[in-house]
Design a protein around this motif. Sequence first.
Motif, PDB file in Angstrom:
ATOM      1  N   MET A 168       0.844  -1.169   0.000  1.00 47.34           N
ATOM      2  CA  MET A 168       0.000   0.000   0.000  1.00 47.34           C
ATOM      3  C   MET A 168       0.893   1.238   0.000  1.00 47.34           C
ATOM      4  O   MET A 168       1.850   1.321   0.756  1.00 47.34           O
ATOM      5  CB  MET A 168      -0.889  -0.020   1.240  1.00 47.34           C
ATOM      6  CG  MET A 168      -1.850   1.136   1.349  1.00 47.34           C
ATOM      7  SD  MET A 168      -3.182   1.166   0.151  1.00 47.34           S
ATOM      8  CE  MET A 168      -4.056  -0.326   0.522  1.00 47.34           C
ATOM      9  N   GLU A 215      -4.988   6.375  -1.244  1.00 50.37           N
ATOM     10  CA  GLU A 215      -4.313   5.103  -1.035  1.00 50.37           C
ATOM     11  C   GLU A 215      -4.217   4.411  -2.379  1.00 50.37           C
ATOM     12  O   GLU A 215      -5.209   4.296  -3.095  1.00 50.37           O
ATOM     13  CB  GLU A 215      -5.078   4.244  -0.041  1.00 50.37           C
ATOM     14  CG  GLU A 215      -5.027   4.742   1.371  1.00 50.37           C
ATOM     15  CD  GLU A 215      -5.714   3.811   2.344  1.00 50.37           C
ATOM     16  OE1 GLU A 215      -6.223   2.764   1.915  1.00 50.37           O
ATOM     17  OE2 GLU A 215      -5.744   4.149   3.531  1.00 50.37           O
ATOM     18  N   GLU A 269      -2.113   1.094  -4.568  1.00 48.89           N
ATOM     19  CA  GLU A 269      -1.348  -0.145  -4.426  1.00 48.89           C
ATOM     20  C   GLU A 269       0.067   0.003  -4.967  1.00 48.89           C
ATOM     21  O   GLU A 269       0.987  -0.623  -4.461  1.00 48.89           O
ATOM     22  CB  GLU A 269      -2.057  -1.292  -5.155  1.00 48.89           C
ATOM     23  CG  GLU A 269      -3.400  -1.641  -4.561  1.00 48.89           C
ATOM     24  CD  GLU A 269      -3.302  -2.188  -3.148  1.00 48.89           C
ATOM     25  OE1 GLU A 269      -2.306  -2.858  -2.815  1.00 48.89           O
ATOM     26  OE2 GLU A 269      -4.220  -1.936  -2.361  1.00 48.89           O
ATOM     27  N   SER A 270       0.213   0.819  -6.014  1.00 47.73           N
ATOM     28  CA  SER A 270       1.536   0.982  -6.597  1.00 47.73           C
ATOM     29  C   SER A 270       1.595   2.288  -7.372  1.00 47.73           C
ATOM     30  O   SER A 270       0.585   2.956  -7.571  1.00 47.73           O
ATOM     31  CB  SER A 270       1.873  -0.195  -7.528  1.00 47.73           C
ATOM     32  OG  SER A 270       1.022  -0.194  -8.643  1.00 47.73           O
ATOM     33  N   GLY A 283      -6.105  -3.081 -12.591  1.00 52.63           N
ATOM     34  CA  GLY A 283      -6.154  -1.998 -11.621  1.00 52.63           C
ATOM     35  C   GLY A 283      -6.746  -0.724 -12.196  1.00 52.63           C
ATOM     36  O   GLY A 283      -7.014  -0.610 -13.385  1.00 52.63           O
ATOM     37  N   ASP A 299      -4.663   1.747  -8.211  1.00 53.83           N
ATOM     38  CA  ASP A 299      -5.363   1.020  -7.155  1.00 53.83           C
ATOM     39  C   ASP A 299      -5.791  -0.314  -7.725  1.00 53.83           C
ATOM     40  O   ASP A 299      -6.343  -0.382  -8.820  1.00 53.83           O
ATOM     41  CB  ASP A 299      -6.575   1.828  -6.679  1.00 53.83           C
ATOM     42  CG  ASP A 299      -7.113   1.339  -5.356  1.00 53.83           C
ATOM     43  OD1 ASP A 299      -6.411   0.560  -4.683  1.00 53.83           O
ATOM     44  OD2 ASP A 299      -8.219   1.744  -4.988  1.00 53.83           O
ATOM     45  N   LEU A 300      -5.533  -1.377  -7.006  1.00 56.25           N
ATOM     46  CA  LEU A 300      -5.885  -2.723  -7.477  1.00 56.25           C
ATOM     47  C   LEU A 300      -7.227  -3.153  -6.874  1.00 56.25           C
ATOM     48  O   LEU A 300      -7.571  -2.724  -5.773  1.00 56.25           O
ATOM     49  CB  LEU A 300      -4.796  -3.721  -7.095  1.00 56.25           C
ATOM     50  CG  LEU A 300      -3.445  -3.474  -7.745  1.00 56.25           C
ATOM     51  CD1 LEU A 300      -2.393  -4.417  -7.170  1.00 56.25           C
ATOM     52  CD2 LEU A 300      -3.532  -3.627  -9.254  1.00 56.25           C
TER      53      LEU A 300
END
Length: 131
Positions: free
Chosen positions: A1, A25, A27-28, A51, A129-130
């Motif tokens: 995260m 936020e 994921e990558s 994503g 975001d995934l």
Amino acid sequence: MVNLSVTSSVLIEEGPALSLASELEAESYARATVTLDQGGSRNVSLLPQDGTPVLLAVRASTASGEPATVRVSPNPPETGDAEQNWIKVDGVLLISGADVLKELGTPRSLGIENTGAEPATVDILSCLDLP
């Protein structure tokens, strides 16, 4: 995260000020830097197909650190034959929010063209975001 803080402000001389801040936020993220001669162009891959992109930030500057003028095209065609939807960038572009990026075609790559009078360095940051 990846915790991401986005801050910006709009100030009008002798007028109102609007401070903008949000926490995202993701994921990558992907980061790329390209330098383009005057009139130069390049396609840059940013994100995988899985994503949801939630942030796209672009900063274009000259060798002296002044804002540069470029244009970017989300998901450019690989052949270069099709019409592209160009977005003019004078120094900076910040697009935050999955819904807004979806309206731009969910950018996973970016075509960049230097439309200024001198070489430009373009920094790109994209967050994902995934599900």
